[in-house]
Design a protein around this motif. Sequence first.
Motif, PDB file in Angstrom:
ATOM      1  N   ILE A 118      31.394 -56.726 -29.254  1.00  0.00           N
ATOM      2  CA  ILE A 118      30.161 -57.008 -29.087  1.00  0.00           C
ATOM      3  C   ILE A 118      29.847 -58.443 -28.827  1.00  0.00           C
ATOM      4  O   ILE A 118      28.756 -58.544 -28.073  1.00  0.00           O
ATOM      5  CB  ILE A 118      29.492 -56.660 -30.656  1.00  0.00           C
ATOM      6  N   ILE A 119      30.640 -59.176 -29.217  1.00  0.00           N
ATOM      7  CA  ILE A 119      30.447 -60.873 -29.316  1.00  0.00           C
ATOM      8  C   ILE A 119      30.989 -61.198 -27.829  1.00  0.00           C
ATOM      9  O   ILE A 119      30.330 -61.934 -27.135  1.00  0.00           O
ATOM     10  CB  ILE A 119      31.088 -61.566 -30.304  1.00  0.00           C
ATOM     11  N   LEU A 120      31.876 -60.507 -27.300  1.00  0.00           N
ATOM     12  CA  LEU A 120      32.497 -60.751 -25.882  1.00  0.00           C
ATOM     13  C   LEU A 120      31.493 -60.167 -24.899  1.00  0.00           C
ATOM     14  O   LEU A 120      30.935 -60.927 -23.911  1.00  0.00           O
ATOM     15  CB  LEU A 120      33.881 -59.832 -25.486  1.00  0.00           C
ATOM     16  N   ALA A 121      30.712 -59.205 -25.039  1.00  0.00           N
ATOM     17  CA  ALA A 121      29.612 -58.596 -24.130  1.00  0.00           C
ATOM     18  C   ALA A 121      28.389 -59.478 -24.237  1.00  0.00           C
ATOM     19  O   ALA A 121      27.790 -60.128 -23.352  1.00  0.00           O
ATOM     20  CB  ALA A 121      29.180 -57.310 -24.664  1.00  0.00           C
ATOM     21  N   ALA A 122      28.211 -60.106 -25.524  1.00  0.00           N
ATOM     22  CA  ALA A 122      27.030 -61.030 -25.505  1.00  0.00           C
ATOM     23  C   ALA A 122      27.275 -62.315 -24.662  1.00  0.00           C
ATOM     24  O   ALA A 122      26.540 -62.867 -23.685  1.00  0.00           O
ATOM     25  CB  ALA A 122      26.667 -61.466 -26.893  1.00  0.00           C
ATOM     26  N   ALA A 123      28.568 -62.861 -24.924  1.00  0.00           N
ATOM     27  CA  ALA A 123      28.935 -63.963 -24.207  1.00  0.00           C
ATOM     28  C   ALA A 123      28.842 -63.821 -22.801  1.00  0.00           C
ATOM     29  O   ALA A 123      28.409 -64.809 -21.988  1.00  0.00           O
ATOM     30  CB  ALA A 123      30.247 -64.463 -24.588  1.00  0.00           C
ATOM     31  N   ALA A 124      29.379 -62.724 -22.363  1.00  0.00           N
ATOM     32  CA  ALA A 124      29.582 -62.416 -20.817  1.00  0.00           C
ATOM     33  C   ALA A 124      28.110 -62.196 -20.435  1.00  0.00           C
ATOM     34  O   ALA A 124      27.954 -62.745 -18.993  1.00  0.00           O
ATOM     35  CB  ALA A 124      30.166 -61.158 -20.533  1.00  0.00           C
ATOM     36  N   VAL A 125      27.212 -61.436 -20.715  1.00  0.00           N
ATOM     37  CA  VAL A 125      26.047 -61.420 -20.179  1.00  0.00           C
ATOM     38  C   VAL A 125      25.071 -62.751 -20.176  1.00  0.00           C
ATOM     39  O   VAL A 125      24.148 -62.838 -19.342  1.00  0.00           O
ATOM     40  CB  VAL A 125      24.954 -60.128 -20.853  1.00  0.00           C
TER      41      VAL A 125
ATOM     42  N   TYR B   6      26.131 -54.757  -2.505  1.00  0.00           N
ATOM     43  CA  TYR B   6      26.722 -55.396  -3.643  1.00  0.00           C
ATOM     44  C   TYR B   6      27.044 -56.724  -3.591  1.00  0.00           C
ATOM     45  O   TYR B   6      27.119 -57.577  -4.624  1.00  0.00           O
ATOM     46  CB  TYR B   6      27.990 -54.266  -4.091  1.00  0.00           C
ATOM     47  N   SER B   7      27.640 -57.274  -2.445  1.00  0.00           N
ATOM     48  CA  SER B   7      28.292 -58.671  -2.285  1.00  0.00           C
ATOM     49  C   SER B   7      27.066 -59.809  -2.432  1.00  0.00           C
ATOM     50  O   SER B   7      27.397 -61.018  -2.533  1.00  0.00           O
ATOM     51  CB  SER B   7      28.885 -58.952  -0.955  1.00  0.00           C
ATOM     52  N   ASP B   8      25.864 -59.194  -2.559  1.00  0.00           N
ATOM     53  CA  ASP B   8      24.681 -59.887  -2.646  1.00  0.00           C
ATOM     54  C   ASP B   8      24.500 -60.759  -4.179  1.00  0.00           C
ATOM     55  O   ASP B   8      23.802 -61.719  -4.473  1.00  0.00           O
ATOM     56  CB  ASP B   8      23.348 -59.777  -2.278  1.00  0.00           C
ATOM     57  N   LEU B   9      25.234 -59.870  -4.937  1.00  0.00           N
ATOM     58  CA  LEU B   9      25.018 -60.341  -6.393  1.00  0.00           C
ATOM     59  C   LEU B   9      26.596 -60.396  -6.895  1.00  0.00           C
ATOM     60  O   LEU B   9      27.397 -59.586  -7.057  1.00  0.00           O
ATOM     61  CB  LEU B   9      24.469 -58.989  -7.229  1.00  0.00           C
ATOM     62  N   CYS B  10      26.691 -61.485  -7.673  1.00  0.00           N
ATOM     63  CA  CYS B  10      28.066 -62.057  -8.188  1.00  0.00           C
ATOM     64  C   CYS B  10      28.460 -61.004  -9.498  1.00  0.00           C
ATOM     65  O   CYS B  10      29.746 -60.820  -9.436  1.00  0.00           O
ATOM     66  CB  CYS B  10      27.964 -63.467  -8.584  1.00  0.00           C
ATOM     67  N   ALA B  11      27.556 -60.237 -10.208  1.00  0.00           N
ATOM     68  CA  ALA B  11      28.124 -59.500 -11.020  1.00  0.00           C
ATOM     69  C   ALA B  11      28.571 -58.396 -10.746  1.00  0.00           C
ATOM     70  O   ALA B  11      29.745 -57.807 -10.926  1.00  0.00           O
ATOM     71  CB  ALA B  11      26.815 -58.865 -11.886  1.00  0.00           C
ATOM     72  N   PHE B  12      28.237 -57.647  -9.405  1.00  0.00           N
ATOM     73  CA  PHE B  12      28.459 -56.481  -8.934  1.00  0.00           C
ATOM     74  C   PHE B  12      29.998 -57.015  -7.939  1.00  0.00           C
ATOM     75  O   PHE B  12      30.907 -56.092  -7.838  1.00  0.00           O
ATOM     76  CB  PHE B  12      27.625 -55.897  -7.778  1.00  0.00           C
ATOM     77  N   ARG B  13      29.875 -58.022  -7.367  1.00  0.00           N
ATOM     78  CA  ARG B  13      31.431 -58.622  -6.778  1.00  0.00           C
ATOM     79  C   ARG B  13      32.461 -58.622  -7.923  1.00  0.00           C
ATOM     80  O   ARG B  13      33.650 -58.356  -7.612  1.00  0.00           O
ATOM     81  CB  ARG B  13      31.293 -60.056  -6.108  1.00  0.00           C
ATOM     82  N   TYR B  14      32.250 -59.127  -9.015  1.00  0.00           N
ATOM     83  CA  TYR B  14      32.985 -59.084 -10.278  1.00  0.00           C
ATOM     84  C   TYR B  14      33.466 -57.659 -10.568  1.00  0.00           C
ATOM     85  O   TYR B  14      34.710 -57.534 -10.818  1.00  0.00           O
ATOM     86  CB  TYR B  14      32.582 -59.874 -11.350  1.00  0.00           C
ATOM     87  N   LEU B  15      32.354 -56.707 -10.651  1.00  0.00           N
ATOM     88  CA  LEU B  15      32.707 -55.232 -11.097  1.00  0.00           C
ATOM     89  C   LEU B  15      33.711 -54.810 -10.096  1.00  0.00           C
ATOM     90  O   LEU B  15      34.636 -54.185 -10.539  1.00  0.00           O
ATOM     91  CB  LEU B  15      31.248 -54.702 -10.957  1.00  0.00           C
ATOM     92  N   VAL B  16      33.569 -55.096  -8.683  1.00  0.00           N
ATOM     93  CA  VAL B  16      34.516 -54.521  -7.909  1.00  0.00           C
ATOM     94  C   VAL B  16      35.770 -55.252  -7.920  1.00  0.00           C
ATOM     95  O   VAL B  16      36.981 -54.438  -8.003  1.00  0.00           O
ATOM     96  CB  VAL B  16      34.041 -54.747  -6.366  1.00  0.00           C
TER      97      VAL B  16
ATOM     98  N   VAL C  33      28.077 -57.368 -17.784  1.00  0.00           N
ATOM     99  CA  VAL C  33      27.394 -58.024 -17.077  1.00  0.00           C
ATOM    100  C   VAL C  33      26.590 -57.241 -15.892  1.00  0.00           C
ATOM    101  O   VAL C  33      25.534 -57.446 -15.331  1.00  0.00           O
ATOM    102  CB  VAL C  33      28.204 -59.167 -16.156  1.00  0.00           C
ATOM    103  N   SER C  34      27.400 -56.204 -15.482  1.00  0.00           N
ATOM    104  CA  SER C  34      26.558 -55.227 -14.265  1.00  0.00           C
ATOM    105  C   SER C  34      25.616 -54.651 -15.125  1.00  0.00           C
ATOM    106  O   SER C  34      24.337 -54.382 -14.536  1.00  0.00           O
ATOM    107  CB  SER C  34      27.583 -53.993 -14.059  1.00  0.00           C
ATOM    108  N   VAL C  35      25.498 -54.295 -16.447  1.00  0.00           N
ATOM    109  CA  VAL C  35      24.394 -53.492 -17.267  1.00  0.00           C
ATOM    110  C   VAL C  35      23.137 -54.493 -17.218  1.00  0.00           C
ATOM    111  O   VAL C  35      22.002 -54.160 -16.861  1.00  0.00           O
ATOM    112  CB  VAL C  35      24.841 -53.144 -18.357  1.00  0.00           C
ATOM    113  N   GLU C  36      23.341 -55.849 -17.457  1.00  0.00           N
ATOM    114  CA  GLU C  36      22.529 -56.859 -17.727  1.00  0.00           C
ATOM    115  C   GLU C  36      21.832 -57.125 -16.468  1.00  0.00           C
ATOM    116  O   GLU C  36      20.601 -57.048 -16.276  1.00  0.00           O
ATOM    117  CB  GLU C  36      23.432 -58.190 -18.057  1.00  0.00           C
TER     118      GLU C  36
END
Lengths: 192, 192
Positions: free
Chosen positions: A106-113, B55-65, B113-116
């Motif tokens: 939970i806390i890791l996800a909070a820090a990441a977002v 996807y490469s326009d968003l850093c969250a999605f680059r990180y996901l890949v 981060v992707s969900v956020e």
Amino acid sequence: MGLMGSTTDEKEEAASSPMRTAETILRLVPMALCISALVLMLKNSQTNDFGSLSYSDLCAFRYLVHANGICAGYSLLSAVIVAMPRPSTMSKAWTFFFLDQVLTYIILAAAAVSVEVLYLARKGDTSITWSAVCVSFGGFCHKATASAIITFAVVACYILLSLLSSYKLFSRFSAPAISYPGKDIEIAGCQG
Amino acid sequence: MGLMGSTTDEKEEAASSPMRTAETILRLVPMALCISALVLMLKNSQTNDFGSLSYSDLCAFRYLVHANGICAGYSLLSAVIVAMPRPSTMSKAWTFFFLDQVLTYIILAAAAVSVEVLYLARKGDTSITWSAVCVSFGGFCHKATASAIITFAVVACYILLSLLSSYKLFSRFSAPAISYPGKDIEIAGCQG
């Protein structure tokens, strides 16, 4: 045999006291950090010519506040339980293990977002026309960054705590049968 | 004694084989999921009257890949090592334990981060004038959501794997001295 038993008890009493103190401190530190991060974020709002911005305008920061609140409460509760010199039962070990793991995630996800939103707020994203909010709300971003950094310190503490609770739980089980097939064959050969 | 040793060996051989197969499968499943999430996100781009978005326009999605790529590679490598009928050493148990934990945290952060970002892209944020991108790029958001959901399935697999590897590591240690002070006193009383 009775004497040996009581000697072992004394040893265990002596060994358990510093270990229990160490674990209690390891649970009180993230509590203090969680409260700092929470208060810092709760008081974080800025009003200027561009308008006003508060932590509650961004869902990532609302989640950060909630996660830190839950984490502070759990840390205090678990520190109190650990500090009491009660025998450690199997169900207690399982509960600590499970909750420590859940809190870490939970806390890791909070820090990441929070870091992701801060990154977007700092750099903006031209391809989707999201503006760099931190240009107008520098003070807000500074405090939010501090809160996110403190939350990462909480994550580090919780990673240690979940290691500790998984050690305390799994060290009660015997090693799985898969462990040393090569070594066992060797021993069997020596004995045969 | 030699006969007993070899009987134990046979039992261990019989017990280890299904366990090893199960662990290998548990490591191959997230590999397949990672590759699906990775390919889905890599091919995710949309061009329309509003412009083009990839996807490469968003850093969250680059990180996901990147996270899914690393995770797929590690899953394959670890599955191969687990599948080989070699004796499990202490250093191997430590390495698996450490890397499984690290990968769990990396892939969880990527999913979070992707969900956020998807939440922000769907709802927008009026207070910081970030527009709801998904109104214009619905197809892009759909595929990105699918990729994030698959990544959460990978997270679930990795949580199981890190439990398994911590069990395999810590069950080799003896229980900490703190465990049963009450129970020990009782036994000492009976024996004395």
